[in-house]
Every structure is written in C-alpha cells, then in structure tokens.
Design a protein around this motif. Structure first.
Motif, mmCIF file in Angstrom:
data_model
loop_
_atom_site.group_PDB
_atom_site.id
_atom_site.type_symbol
_atom_site.label_atom_id
_atom_site.label_comp_id
_atom_site.label_asym_id
_atom_site.label_seq_id
_atom_site.Cartn_x
_atom_site.Cartn_y
_atom_site.Cartn_z
ATOM 1 N N ILE A 91 17.947 1.345 152.255
ATOM 2 C CA ILE A 91 19.010 1.514 151.256
ATOM 3 C C ILE A 91 19.526 0.161 150.785
ATOM 4 C CG2 ILE A 91 21.395 2.275 150.950
ATOM 5 C CD1 ILE A 91 19.448 4.538 150.708
ATOM 6 N N LEU A 92 19.644 -0.801 151.687
ATOM 7 C CA LEU A 92 20.082 -2.146 151.292
ATOM 8 C C LEU A 92 19.086 -2.766 150.314
ATOM 9 C CD1 LEU A 92 22.146 -4.439 151.724
ATOM 10 C CD2 LEU A 92 20.685 -5.249 153.600
ATOM 11 N N LEU A 93 17.784 -2.640 150.606
ATOM 12 C CA LEU A 93 16.756 -3.186 149.718
ATOM 13 C C LEU A 93 16.707 -2.442 148.390
ATOM 14 C CD1 LEU A 93 13.902 -3.741 152.343
ATOM 15 C CD2 LEU A 93 15.249 -5.509 151.191
ATOM 16 N N ILE A 94 16.892 -1.128 148.423
ATOM 17 C CA ILE A 94 16.922 -0.346 147.185
ATOM 18 C C ILE A 94 18.099 -0.786 146.320
ATOM 19 C CG2 ILE A 94 17.269 1.981 146.233
ATOM 20 C CD1 ILE A 94 15.814 3.024 148.778
ATOM 21 N N GLY A 95 19.237 -1.035 146.961
ATOM 22 C CA GLY A 95 20.398 -1.515 146.221
ATOM 23 C C GLY A 95 20.147 -2.872 145.578
ATOM 24 N N ILE A 96 19.461 -3.760 146.304
ATOM 25 C CA ILE A 96 19.151 -5.081 145.759
ATOM 26 C C ILE A 96 18.263 -4.945 144.523
ATOM 27 C CG2 ILE A 96 17.880 -7.220 146.210
ATOM 28 C CD1 ILE A 96 18.870 -7.035 149.115
ATOM 29 N N ALA A 97 17.206 -4.140 144.641
ATOM 30 C CA ALA A 97 16.271 -3.974 143.522
ATOM 31 C C ALA A 97 16.942 -3.286 142.341
ATOM 32 C CB ALA A 97 15.048 -3.183 143.982
ATOM 33 N N ASN A 98 17.640 -2.179 142.593
ATOM 34 C CA ASN A 98 18.284 -1.448 141.508
ATOM 35 C C ASN A 98 19.418 -2.251 140.886
ATOM 36 O OD1 ASN A 98 16.521 0.567 142.156
ATOM 37 N ND2 ASN A 98 18.068 2.098 142.655
ATOM 38 N N GLY A 99 20.148 -3.003 141.727
ATOM 39 C CA GLY A 99 21.229 -3.820 141.204
ATOM 40 C C GLY A 99 20.711 -4.923 140.297
ATOM 41 N N ALA A 100 19.595 -5.551 140.695
ATOM 42 C CA ALA A 100 19.014 -6.619 139.879
ATOM 43 C C ALA A 100 18.514 -6.076 138.553
ATOM 44 C CB ALA A 100 17.877 -7.305 140.642
ATOM 45 N N TYR A 101 17.755 -4.983 138.598
ATOM 46 C CA TYR A 101 17.205 -4.440 137.354
ATOM 47 C C TYR A 101 18.281 -3.780 136.507
ATOM 48 C CZ TYR A 101 14.607 -1.681 134.020
ATOM 49 O OH TYR A 101 14.146 -1.133 132.850
ATOM 50 N N GLY A 102 19.183 -3.043 137.140
ATOM 51 C CA GLY A 102 20.214 -2.346 136.387
ATOM 52 C C GLY A 102 21.130 -3.288 135.635
ATOM 53 N N THR A 103 21.407 -4.446 136.209
ATOM 54 C CA THR A 103 22.285 -5.417 135.560
ATOM 55 C C THR A 103 21.527 -6.329 134.599
ATOM 56 O OG1 THR A 103 23.790 -5.446 137.440
ATOM 57 C CG2 THR A 103 23.865 -7.338 135.967
ATOM 58 N N LEU A 104 20.360 -6.802 135.021
ATOM 59 C CA LEU A 104 19.647 -7.829 134.264
ATOM 60 C C LEU A 104 18.485 -7.285 133.446
ATOM 61 C CD1 LEU A 104 19.688 -10.549 137.055
ATOM 62 C CD2 LEU A 104 20.992 -10.573 134.917
ATOM 63 N N GLY A 105 18.238 -5.968 133.500
ATOM 64 C CA GLY A 105 17.171 -5.396 132.693
ATOM 65 C C GLY A 105 17.400 -5.627 131.213
ATOM 66 N N ALA A 106 18.652 -5.478 130.770
ATOM 67 C CA ALA A 106 18.970 -5.724 129.360
ATOM 68 C C ALA A 106 18.796 -7.199 129.018
ATOM 69 C CB ALA A 106 20.399 -5.275 129.063
ATOM 70 N N VAL A 107 19.146 -8.072 129.949
ATOM 71 C CA VAL A 107 18.981 -9.512 129.726
ATOM 72 C C VAL A 107 17.493 -9.852 129.629
ATOM 73 C CG1 VAL A 107 19.502 -11.805 130.619
ATOM 74 C CG2 VAL A 107 21.110 -9.919 130.990
ATOM 75 N N PHE A 108 16.698 -9.266 130.502
ATOM 76 C CA PHE A 108 15.249 -9.457 130.433
ATOM 77 C C PHE A 108 14.718 -9.034 129.072
ATOM 78 C CE2 PHE A 108 11.499 -6.658 130.561
ATOM 79 C CZ PHE A 108 10.508 -7.627 130.642
ATOM 80 N N GLY A 109 15.152 -7.860 128.591
ATOM 81 C CA GLY A 109 14.679 -7.380 127.304
ATOM 82 C C GLY A 109 15.059 -8.313 126.165
ATOM 83 N N ALA A 110 16.285 -8.803 126.202
ATOM 84 C CA ALA A 110 16.741 -9.711 125.151
ATOM 85 C C ALA A 110 15.976 -11.030 125.199
ATOM 86 C CB ALA A 110 18.237 -9.959 125.290
ATOM 87 N N ARG A 111 15.792 -11.574 126.407
ATOM 88 C CA ARG A 111 15.058 -12.834 126.543
ATOM 89 C C ARG A 111 13.583 -12.669 126.167
ATOM 90 N NH1 ARG A 111 19.743 -14.804 126.921
ATOM 91 N NH2 ARG A 111 20.590 -15.657 128.853
ATOM 92 N N ALA A 112 13.055 -11.456 126.333
ATOM 93 C CA ALA A 112 11.655 -11.196 125.981
ATOM 94 C C ALA A 112 11.489 -10.881 124.503
ATOM 95 C CB ALA A 112 11.113 -10.038 126.825
ATOM 96 N N GLY A 113 12.572 -10.849 123.763
ATOM 97 C CA GLY A 113 12.497 -10.664 122.318
ATOM 98 C C GLY A 113 12.572 -9.231 121.845
ATOM 99 N N LEU A 114 13.013 -8.310 122.696
ATOM 100 C CA LEU A 114 13.116 -6.913 122.288
ATOM 101 C C LEU A 114 14.395 -6.679 121.503
ATOM 102 C CD1 LEU A 114 12.006 -5.121 125.594
ATOM 103 C CD2 LEU A 114 10.581 -5.817 123.653
ATOM 104 N N SER A 115 14.363 -5.705 120.612
ATOM 105 C CA SER A 115 15.547 -5.345 119.839
ATOM 106 C C SER A 115 16.499 -4.530 120.705
ATOM 107 C CB SER A 115 15.150 -4.525 118.609
ATOM 108 O OG SER A 115 14.629 -3.268 118.996
ATOM 109 N N PRO A 116 17.779 -4.468 120.341
ATOM 110 C CA PRO A 116 18.728 -3.675 121.131
ATOM 111 C C PRO A 116 18.311 -2.215 121.296
ATOM 112 C CG PRO A 116 19.922 -5.116 119.644
ATOM 113 C CD PRO A 116 18.469 -5.254 119.292
ATOM 114 N N SER A 117 17.728 -1.609 120.256
ATOM 115 C CA SER A 117 17.312 -0.210 120.359
ATOM 116 C C SER A 117 16.175 -0.043 121.358
ATOM 117 C CB SER A 117 16.889 0.320 118.988
ATOM 118 O OG SER A 117 15.822 -0.451 118.450
ATOM 119 N N VAL A 118 15.242 -0.990 121.386
ATOM 120 C CA VAL A 118 14.140 -0.918 122.352
ATOM 121 C C VAL A 118 14.656 -1.160 123.768
ATOM 122 C CG1 VAL A 118 11.954 -1.976 123.069
ATOM 123 C CG2 VAL A 118 12.419 -1.595 120.651
ATOM 124 N N ILE A 119 15.596 -2.080 123.915
ATOM 125 C CA ILE A 119 16.194 -2.328 125.229
ATOM 126 C C ILE A 119 16.883 -1.074 125.743
ATOM 127 C CG2 ILE A 119 17.974 -3.636 126.456
ATOM 128 C CD1 ILE A 119 17.394 -5.969 124.567
#
Length: 431
Positions: A207-235
C-alpha cells in the motif's frame, strides 16, 4: 434500488458537484502551472501539500465537526474550498498555490468524512452495499467529469477557476436544505501500524508503494503531459481514462485474486504497470494516441492494486478488525501520496518529463518482487475462508477517509461502537 437511494439522494447530488469541482481544480492547477513555467518541484509539491492536508484532516476534522455540527462544518469546509478555487485563479503564484492546496486537502478530508458518516447513518444492513456502490460511482463520475472540463476552456483564463467555484457553491446547497437528520458524531479509529505490518507485510509495504506510484502519477501526470507537448484536452483524456479503466479492471482482477493467492495477482498487475511505465520511459512516444494507449494500460493495472492489497490484509485479520486494518492502510496510502510527488518533481527536472515513469516503475517493480518473495514464506488463506475483493477505486485524488470504511458491506453490522484498540487477532500465525 430507487427506494434505497431516495433518503440520501440530496446528499449524493451534493457529492457529485463536490467531486466535479475536485476533479476540475486538481487538474487545472498543474496544467496552468506548467503553462506559467512553474518548476516540476513546485508542481509536485501541489500534490504533496494536498495529501499532507488530507491526512491531517482525517485526524483533526472530526474534532471540528463534533464542536459545530455536521451541517455547519460541511458548509464551512466547502466555502473555504470554493474561496481557494477562486483565489488561485486571481493570485497566480506558485508558493501561494502550494500553501492553499494544503488547506484544500484538509477541507476535502472534512467534507468527505461528513458525507460518508451521513450516508452510513442513513444506510441499513440491507441497503449498505447499494449505497456504497452508488457513492463510489458518484465520486468517479465527478472526478472524471471535472477533469474533462479542462479541455473546453483556455486554462490561462480565469473561466475554469470560476466554474470550479460555482460547482463547489452548488455542492453545498443539497446538504444545507435537506431535511434528513444529521448523523451521530464521527468516531476515531485507533491505529497500530507495527501490528498491521505483522498481520500482512505484503499489504503494509504494498500500500505504501502503491501510494507512492499513484501519488506521483496523479499529481504530475498533467505536468508530464504539458511538458510532452499535449493539449489540455488530451491531458484531461489521458488522466481520466486511467481512472476509468482502473475501475473497470477491478472486476476481473478482483475475481482472479478471489480464486488464487492474492500476492500472485498483485505481482502480475504491478508487473504490468511497471512494464507499461518502462515502455513509456524508454521509447518516449510522441504520438498522442500511442501515449494514451500505454498510459491507459498503466492506469488499468496501477489503479486496481489497492483493493486487492486491502483484501489480502483482511484475509489474515478477524472481521471485527476490518475498519481498523483498512484505516491503517489508508494512512499508509496517504503517506505514500506525500512521498511520490516529492520524489517525482526533482526526477523530472533532472531527467525530463518521461522520467516520471521511472518513479512509478521503481515502485511497482519493488512491489512485484516483494509480493513474490513473501508468497514463498507464508501460505495464503484458503479460498473458502476469504472475503471477496470490494470494488473500491482508490486513486491519488480523491482519497478515501476512515469513515468510508463503515459503508463497506464487509464492515461489522450497525451497532454501538466498540473499543478498537489492541492487537489485530490474525486468522493464522505469521510466518
């Protein structure tokens, strides 16, 4: 079903608008922040701050509710969330956003606990499962619907922040004008993490590891999309599909874990999530369709791990300790969601946006290895003695509160609260 839901329909409608606002605001901030040029570390701290506030809220908010009552506390929490949503659209400052996000997390914990305790008060042993399933569905629809709104307006304007504030204002109306009786005071749960680890090491670490992975992606997934050049709708589509497929994947993965050693299913799913993350990390696809495909595979596996880990822990505990075991795991998940974005931000700064998946891949590889290792040291509980895996989607945002556990049909029947301290009596001796 209609008869079961009518007494709580006003509350559920308020819940829908609350989570529409949560989904919209949670995605809007990192998208707008990336366009403003905020650093990955700061954007990661948005998630860290929210999760910290949420965890603190689970401990402190019940005391506030006991002092002023459910309706007043709910109105105050939602008013603060609405105010912050509007303020973040006016004061576009990275440090202010981080500080305000902690208050939002705290208030979200308070509103969620009030809603969940209210639903539990209105539920009977016969209707608990229906109400619980409908509540989970409402939260998923709200989060996904809120995220999809990001694609309809320019995040650089204040329109989306204003819509977010409006959604929160609407959320408070059904509850404040409802004639339903307010619930009994919130109950605190005494947690014993050392005993929880002895009860189920795989669930504790997992559960601790799942929280780390989900927390990283859940928070920074949008940042990853923006840095990768995706539009807000695609993100928005990318993040929403991970939640949706994670919910869908729970049905086959849950059935599989009910029929075999749950640790094998945990290892397989976390291995699948790690593989998808490694492919994204190594090949770094730029085509939006290919990116969404691999992210969808990642989300389907990663977001179906939590309920299986919870069920594995409860396999080794008595049914009377269901709430205490799951409450401890929720705390561990919250700690993980604090750690994940804190690590992910600097890693993305040093190695690029796709390096986000190095953090998630590492967490899932460790979970795969540990689950396989522990399966060699301890025999599983016989299939006939297990409880079925519940359909509890848990993503980085929103998180559940301990009050939601009493809504689960597997919780003890409605009765007077009992002392929850002491050790967790395992169903069999630990290896």
């Amino acid at each position: 079903m209609r008869r079961n839901l009518l007494p709580v329909m006003a509350l559920l409608m308020g819940t829908l608008f609350l989570f529409l606002g949560n989904g919209l605001h949670g995605l809007l901030l990192p998208v707008r922040g990336a366009e403003e040029g905020y650093s990955n570390e700061i954007l990661g701290f948005l998630g860290t701050s929210w999760a910290t506030g949420f965890v603190l809220g689970c401990f402190i908010a019940p005391k506030l509710v006991m002092r002023v009552g459910h309706i007043r506390a709910f109105s105050a929490f939602v008013s603060l969330i609405s105010l912050i949503a509007l303020l973040t659209g006016i004061v576009v400052d990275d440090y202010w956003w981080v500080a305000l996000r902690a208050v939002t997390g705290f208030c979200t914990a308070g509103t969620s606990m009030i809603i969940e305790s209210w639903l539990n008060e209105r539920a009977t042993n016969e209707t608990r499962g229906t109400i619980f399933s409908f509540y989970i569905s409402i939260t998923l629809i709200g989060v996904v619907g809120g995220q999809m709104m990001v694609g309809f307006f320019d995040p650089k304007t204040t329109i989306l922040f204003m819509i977010c504030g409006m959604l929160y204002c609407v959320a408070v109306l059904p509850t404040t004008i409802s004639t339903a009786a307010t619930p009994q005071p919130l109950k605190s749960i005494k947690l014993d993490l050392p005993t929880l680890y002895r009860n189920s090491p795989v669930s504790f670490v997992g559960i601790l590891l799942i929280g780390i992975a989900n927390g990283a992606y859940g928070t920074l997934g949008a940042v990853f999309g923006a840095r990768a050049g995706l539009s807000p709708s695609v993100i928005a589509a990318m993040l929403s599909i991970t939640i949706f497929l994670g919910a869908v994947m729970q049905f086959p993965s849950g059935k599989a874990s009910d029929r075999t050693d749950r640790r094998y299913v945990l290892a397989a799913l976390s291995g699948m999530a790690a593989l998808a993350a490694i492919i994204l990390l190594v090949f770094q696809p730029t085509d939006p369709i290919m990116m969404i495909v691999f992210v969808a595979l990642y989300g389907a596996a990663a977001n179906s791990l939590y309920p299986i880990a919870v069920a594995h822990a409860n396999d080794f505990a008595s049914t009377d300790d269901f709430v205490k075991v799951s409450g401890g795991l929720l705390l561990l998940y919250g700690i993980g969601t604090i750690i994940g974005p804190t690590i992910g931000g600097p890693v993305m700064t040093q190695l690029g946006p796709y390096a986000l998946f190095s953090v998630t891949a590492a967490a899932h590889v460790l979970l795969t290895a540990y689950a396989i290792y522990r399966s060699r040291l301890r025999a599983p509980v016989p299939v006939a003695d297990r409880e079925n895996v519940p359909n509890i989607p848990v993503t980085a945002s929103p998180m559940s509160t301990p009050e939601s556990l009493t809504l689960d049909p597997r919780a003890a029947p409605l009765q007077e609260p009992q002392e929850t301290g002491g050790n967790l009596p395992p169903k069999e001796a630990n290896a």
